[in-house]
Every structure is written in C-alpha cells, then in structure tokens.
Design an enzyme around this catalytic site. Structure first.
Site, PDB file in Angstrom:
ATOM      1  N   LYS A  13      -8.220   4.879  15.437  1.00 57.09           N
ATOM      2  CA  LYS A  13      -7.300   3.805  15.831  1.00 57.09           C
ATOM      3  C   LYS A  13      -5.912   4.014  15.212  1.00 57.09           C
ATOM      4  O   LYS A  13      -4.903   3.849  15.883  1.00 57.09           O
ATOM      5  CB  LYS A  13      -7.837   2.431  15.373  1.00 57.09           C
ATOM      6  CG  LYS A  13      -9.191   2.067  15.956  1.00 57.09           C
ATOM      7  CD  LYS A  13      -9.595   0.649  15.602  1.00 57.09           C
ATOM      8  CE  LYS A  13      -9.808   0.384  14.125  1.00 57.09           C
ATOM      9  NZ  LYS A  13     -10.926   1.134  13.529  1.00 57.09           N
ATOM     10  N   ARG A  88     -10.856  -8.643  14.339  1.00 52.41           N
ATOM     11  CA  ARG A  88     -12.105  -7.993  13.942  1.00 52.41           C
ATOM     12  C   ARG A  88     -13.285  -8.941  14.048  1.00 52.41           C
ATOM     13  O   ARG A  88     -14.405  -8.547  13.746  1.00 52.41           O
ATOM     14  CB  ARG A  88     -11.978  -7.513  12.510  1.00 52.41           C
ATOM     15  CG  ARG A  88     -11.928  -5.986  12.372  1.00 52.41           C
ATOM     16  CD  ARG A  88     -11.665  -5.706  10.923  1.00 52.41           C
ATOM     17  NE  ARG A  88     -12.020  -4.424  10.458  1.00 52.41           N
ATOM     18  CZ  ARG A  88     -11.114  -3.474  10.191  1.00 52.41           C
ATOM     19  NH1 ARG A  88      -9.856  -3.626  10.481  1.00 52.41           N
ATOM     20  NH2 ARG A  88     -11.518  -2.348   9.641  1.00 52.41           N
ATOM     21  N   ARG A 127     -10.855  12.409   5.954  1.00 51.88           N
ATOM     22  CA  ARG A 127      -9.581  11.720   6.193  1.00 51.88           C
ATOM     23  C   ARG A 127      -8.699  11.707   4.947  1.00 51.88           C
ATOM     24  O   ARG A 127      -9.163  11.430   3.852  1.00 51.88           O
ATOM     25  CB  ARG A 127      -9.880  10.286   6.632  1.00 51.88           C
ATOM     26  CG  ARG A 127      -8.663   9.467   6.916  1.00 51.88           C
ATOM     27  CD  ARG A 127      -8.949   8.383   7.887  1.00 51.88           C
ATOM     28  NE  ARG A 127      -9.703   7.284   7.305  1.00 51.88           N
ATOM     29  CZ  ARG A 127     -10.065   6.213   7.994  1.00 51.88           C
ATOM     30  NH1 ARG A 127      -9.791   6.126   9.279  1.00 51.88           N
ATOM     31  NH2 ARG A 127     -10.730   5.253   7.416  1.00 51.88           N
ATOM     32  N   ARG A 160      -8.573   7.360   0.745  1.00 52.91           N
ATOM     33  CA  ARG A 160      -8.646   5.910   0.516  1.00 52.91           C
ATOM     34  C   ARG A 160      -9.827   5.545  -0.377  1.00 52.91           C
ATOM     35  O   ARG A 160     -10.884   6.162  -0.277  1.00 52.91           O
ATOM     36  CB  ARG A 160      -8.805   5.204   1.862  1.00 52.91           C
ATOM     37  CG  ARG A 160      -7.513   4.920   2.547  1.00 52.91           C
ATOM     38  CD  ARG A 160      -7.702   4.468   3.959  1.00 52.91           C
ATOM     39  NE  ARG A 160      -8.718   3.428   4.139  1.00 52.91           N
ATOM     40  CZ  ARG A 160      -8.944   2.810   5.289  1.00 52.91           C
ATOM     41  NH1 ARG A 160      -8.225   3.127   6.348  1.00 52.91           N
ATOM     42  NH2 ARG A 160      -9.876   1.892   5.397  1.00 52.91           N
ATOM     43  N   ARG A 171     -19.107  -0.587   5.885  1.00 55.79           N
ATOM     44  CA  ARG A 171     -18.069  -0.910   6.877  1.00 55.79           C
ATOM     45  C   ARG A 171     -18.614  -0.753   8.294  1.00 55.79           C
ATOM     46  O   ARG A 171     -18.273  -1.529   9.191  1.00 55.79           O
ATOM     47  CB  ARG A 171     -16.847   0.003   6.672  1.00 55.79           C
ATOM     48  CG  ARG A 171     -16.034  -0.423   5.446  1.00 55.79           C
ATOM     49  CD  ARG A 171     -15.124   0.672   4.943  1.00 55.79           C
ATOM     50  NE  ARG A 171     -14.091   1.052   5.881  1.00 55.79           N
ATOM     51  CZ  ARG A 171     -13.470   2.229   5.864  1.00 55.79           C
ATOM     52  NH1 ARG A 171     -13.789   3.153   4.976  1.00 55.79           N
ATOM     53  NH2 ARG A 171     -12.545   2.487   6.741  1.00 55.79           N
TER      54      ARG A 171
HETATM   55  P1  AMP Z   1      -9.009  -0.607   7.929  1.00 50.84           P
HETATM   56  O1  AMP Z   1      -7.885   0.145   7.303  1.00 50.84           O
HETATM   57  O2  AMP Z   1      -8.628  -1.228   9.244  1.00 50.84           O
HETATM   58  O3  AMP Z   1     -10.286   0.198   7.996  1.00 50.84           O
HETATM   59  O4  AMP Z   1      -9.316  -1.857   6.944  1.00 50.84           O
HETATM   60  C1  AMP Z   1      -9.723  -1.668   5.606  1.00 50.84           C
HETATM   61  C2  AMP Z   1     -10.387  -2.946   5.089  1.00 50.84           C
HETATM   62  O5  AMP Z   1      -9.438  -4.044   5.138  1.00 50.84           O
HETATM   63  C3  AMP Z   1     -11.583  -3.438   5.896  1.00 50.84           C
HETATM   64  O6  AMP Z   1     -12.787  -2.778   5.511  1.00 50.84           O
HETATM   65  C4  AMP Z   1     -11.597  -4.928   5.557  1.00 50.84           C
HETATM   66  O7  AMP Z   1     -12.120  -5.160   4.260  1.00 50.84           O
HETATM   67  C5  AMP Z   1     -10.095  -5.249   5.497  1.00 50.84           C
HETATM   68  N1  AMP Z   1      -9.582  -5.681   6.825  1.00 50.84           N
HETATM   69  C6  AMP Z   1      -8.693  -5.011   7.612  1.00 50.84           C
HETATM   70  N2  AMP Z   1      -8.432  -5.701   8.745  1.00 50.84           N
HETATM   71  C7  AMP Z   1      -9.182  -6.821   8.670  1.00 50.84           C
HETATM   72  C8  AMP Z   1      -9.377  -7.930   9.543  1.00 50.84           C
HETATM   73  N3  AMP Z   1      -8.755  -8.010  10.732  1.00 50.84           N
HETATM   74  N4  AMP Z   1     -10.236  -8.901   9.157  1.00 50.84           N
HETATM   75  C9  AMP Z   1     -10.864  -8.851   7.973  1.00 50.84           C
HETATM   76  N5  AMP Z   1     -10.745  -7.835   7.108  1.00 50.84           N
HETATM   77  C10 AMP Z   1      -9.912  -6.817   7.438  1.00 50.84           C
END
Ligand code: AMP
Length: 213
Positions: A13, A88, A127, A160, A171
């Site tokens: 994404k 989400r 990554r 990360r 996740r």
């Molecule tokens: P990502 O970089 O999109 O994989 O997000 C990393 C982490 O941020 C996720 O595992 C969640 O803990 C938190 N997070 C990101 N976007 C959201 C969202 N829309 N709702 C809730 N938690 C989020």
C-alpha cells in the site's frame, strides 16, 4: 480524487500510495507514518498509540478518527488524497463517509491489493524504510541502489519496530478480524477494484493506473 488503499500489512500500500501521489499530485496520507512520527516525538498521542502498535493491535477508533479529521481538513487535501492504512475498521469507514458527505465528497476508488499470506512475512522481513522521506524498499525485491541508503534523500534506511515476525503475525490476525470486512463494505458501494499484488511495484502500478479513469 479520493483513493483508499486496502490490503494486508506488506501488500504494498505504501509503495503504490507514493507512486499514485506523484502521478496525480495528491497527498498520500499514511496513518502509520503519522503515528510513527508522534511516537518519535514522544507526544501524548504517540505514547498512547505506541502501546497498541508494539502489539500489532489497532489504535482506538476515536483517536484515529480525530487525527484524520484534522489531517483531511488541511489545505493540501482540497483536491483529494490517497489514504494508506485508513480506514481499518467498519467504524472508521462509517466516520470517513460522514466526514466526506458533510463536504459533498465521496470515495472514488478503493484499491484492494491482494497478496497471499505466505508471501507477506518474507516481504515484511525484507522491508526497509527511510525515516525521512518515507520511501519504502525491499532488500529482496526492490533494493536501494546503495546498501541501506535511501535513493531519494541519502538517509540510512531502517527496519520498523513492528516488522518482526511475532508482531507481523498479530498484525495479520488483526487485519483478518477487523479490516478485511471492509472489502465487502466497499464492494457493496461499487467502488472496490481488486488488484493483484504479486509482481514488481512498476507492474502493479501499471495495473492500478489502467483501472483509474
Ligand atoms: P501501518 O504502517 O499502516 O502498518 O500501521 C502501523 C500500526 O499503526 C498498525 O499496526 C496500528 O497499530 C496503527 N495504525 C495505523 N493505522 C491505523 C488505523 N487506521 N486504525 C488503527 N490503528 C492504526
């Protein structure tokens, strides 16, 4: 134009969001990037979010929805935006719909990038991202020109904190329970486009761009 990128962690994404952002000159809004910046700056929001992020769980809807209302009100969003990592949950999707409805706007495309689960762990373990310009690489499939250095801004690339195998499994399970229902949610609204997330970033982008009017 308003585009939502849907897909499991590691589906690509962020990579596709950045390519779309360049092509259409629209901001890419990544909730994960915003939260990581808050964690780095040790803000109250960052401290609260970090507890959930470390475990691979979702940050509560109310926190995310408030944060996104502020972000989407910014001047750079007036012609549209690309959402990476939001919504989400069904609650977040309903909140987004209401926010947009109030402004007479709607979501144009929801791109569901699908990658088989067995490929995801390897993708995520490879990554590396740039903490400065947020460019994303993969040491196996899309390496930077110079080892561990960002092609765009020359910063050192990082892995990360939540890209370790245990957190990735959590996740993925969070994604399956809370986020995957959004595929049906947007299919019903007629905005969903299925994208095969296998292949190089350029190939996937070609497919995406061919689906957008
Ligand atoms: P990502 O970089 O999109 O994989 O997000 C990393 C982490 O941020 C996720 O595992 C969640 O803990 C938190 N997070 C990101 N976007 C959201 C969202 N829309 N709702 C809730 N938690 C989020």
């Amino acid at each position: 134009m308003i585009i939502i990128l849907l897909g499991a962690p590691g589906a690509g994404k962020g990579t596709q969001g950045k390519m779309l952002s360049e092509k259409y000159a629209l901001p890419e809004i990544s909730t994960g990037d915003i939260l990581r910046a808050e964690v780095k700056d040790n803000t109250d929001l960052g401290k609260e979010a970090e507890e959930y992020m470390k475990k691979g769980e979702l940050v509560p809807d109310a926190v995310i929805i408030g944060m996104m209302k502020n972000r989407m009100n910014c001047e750079d969003c007036k012609n549209g935006f690309i959402l990476d990592g939001f919504p989400r949950t069904v609650e977040q999707a309903d909140a987004l719909e209401n926010m947009l409805k109030n402004e007479g706007k709607n979501v144009d495309y929801v791109l569901n990038i699908a990658v088989p689960e067995e490929k995801i762990i390897r993708r995520i373990s490879g990554r590396r991202s740039c903490p400065e310009c947020k460019s994303v690489y993969n040491i196996y499939f899309n390496p930077p020109k110079e080892d561990a250095v960002c092609d765009h801004c020359g910063c050192s690339l990082v892995l990360r904190d939540d890209d370790n195998e245990e957190t990735v499994k959590s996740r993925l399970s969070t994604y399956n329970q809370k986020t995957s229902p959004l595929v049906d949610y947007y299919r019903k609204s007629g905005t969903l486009i299925e994208i095969d997330g296998n292949g190089t970033p350029d190939k996937i982008f070609e497919n995406i761009a061919g689906n957008l009017k």
